[in-house]
Design an enzyme around this catalytic site. Sequence first.
Site, PDB file in Angstrom:
ATOM      1  N   GLU A   1      37.736  35.134  37.620  1.00  0.00           N
ATOM      2  CA  GLU A   1      37.365  36.560  37.613  1.00  0.00           C
ATOM      3  C   GLU A   1      38.167  37.325  36.558  1.00  0.00           C
ATOM      4  O   GLU A   1      38.485  38.504  36.724  1.00  0.00           O
ATOM      5  CB  GLU A   1      37.557  37.211  38.994  1.00  0.00           C
ATOM      6  CG  GLU A   1      36.948  36.476  40.149  1.00  0.00           C
ATOM      7  CD  GLU A   1      35.501  36.072  39.942  1.00  0.00           C
ATOM      8  OE1 GLU A   1      34.831  36.662  39.072  1.00  0.00           O
ATOM      9  OE2 GLU A   1      35.040  35.152  40.628  1.00  0.00           O
ATOM     10  N   GLY A   2      38.471  36.657  35.474  1.00  0.00           N
ATOM     11  CA  GLY A   2      39.216  37.275  34.376  1.00  0.00           C
ATOM     12  C   GLY A   2      40.676  36.906  34.437  1.00  0.00           C
ATOM     13  O   GLY A   2      41.370  37.239  35.399  1.00  0.00           O
TER      14      GLY A   2
END
Length: 492
Positions: A353-354
């Site tokens: 998620e980054g």
Amino acid sequence: MIYASKTYENLDATRKAGLWGVSMPRRYGGLNLPNAIFSMLSEMISAADAGFQNIWSLQSCIDTLYEFGSEEQRQKYIPRVCAGEGMSMDLTEPDAGSDLQRVMLKATFDEKENCWRLNGVKRFITNGDSDIHLVLARSEEGTKDGRGLSMFIYDKRQGGVNVRHIEHKLGIHGSPTCELTYKNAKAELCGSTRLGLIKYVMALMNGARLGIAAQSVGVEQEAYNEGLAYAKERQQFGEKIINFPAVYDMLSRMKAKLDAGRSLLYETACYVDVYKCLEDIERDRKLTPEEKQELKKYQRLADAFTPLAKGMNSEYANQNAYDAISIHGGSGFIMEYKSQRLYRDARIFSIYEGTTQLQVVAAIRYITNGTMLNNIKEMIDGMEVLDTLKPMGDRVLALVKIYEDALVKVKALESQEAQDFLARRLYNMTAELVMSILILRDATKAPELFEKSANVYVRMATEDITGHAAYIDMFKVEDLGSFRAAEPEAEA
């Protein structure tokens, strides 16, 4: 794909407990609970098993469908999630990891069937064999950037998607990560075309990032619990190791990071709740000018704080899990002890998620344009501090000046590359100042719970912030050459 037997037991238990559709309105069968409560539930489940938390917390994908889908789609899919059906977000591809603009899974409209068809491959999809998927796909032929991407809903009942491969991972073994092949799979458009990445994925990712922050706090807590329990029992040289300064220093830092990180998580979740509530009101009536201002304010706060909450907590989870193993010594390296699982599970938190580096990218504009400095000053303004913590409060005020000077110094370099190079240090300084203020606030309200952590955390923040400021102060643009591993490679 078949879940492990204990995963089926956990799914059954959470369904019977009514822990699905937590954030959804009651008219769809949901619990209508705020994001702050969802974060607390997510944290507790993660403390038990971060892998299962992945499966359970992906129900939050339904927030994006609720926000951008049609009423027909809401009525069709939300009750299913509230009843316990799982979700996934199918974004990443073999040639499109963090750079989602390069997504090439193809979406074409089938005039005969009056539906969309998806063809291509998705990779690293958490809970990839789920019941309901949100899929990022290229709907505009001839495009190569984010403006040609749209969001689609794929229902497993329709068929057309196969699990080609299940990844063998370092950790979170309870959560299947799949490579998927889409072969003429029937799908529905969610929202409007061309807004898939620009608008919908951004909303989806912000929710997911807050979920990872909660997952991280759960593992921070469990790592601290394991380290503390072992230190109380283990004896060396005729004494419990918890009495050794090297050990209780480690434990006090673990607890301080946990308490400060949790406070940042809940603060961010509350910002999200305020603007989401106003958005819901706007569905029924026009907002007043004051309400519109409030909506924009809390949207900005949520956007600015979410990458701080995700990035810092994911790093703290890694650090606490590492320290838990250190406290266990050789036993921490043995598979029979839980610490090794927490360590392996935590490693992914600062990647998916980054990555933390991408959280810095997401946060840095709010830092360099002064937004976060203004937020910090507003948080301090009028803040009451416990008498015994006033020296810590004064220390935070001094740190704000050091931070402000560092911001001026970085801008004065007039080099984008230098600003990018120093961004992580500014990010850490910002987050540690915010968490220092929050933990002092918590300690003032509940000293029996947080006074010790406030003392420890502000001292840690002082150590880190002054160190980063010193680094920035002596930095020159020409220094960049010393850090390049090699000359930049030309693009192929």
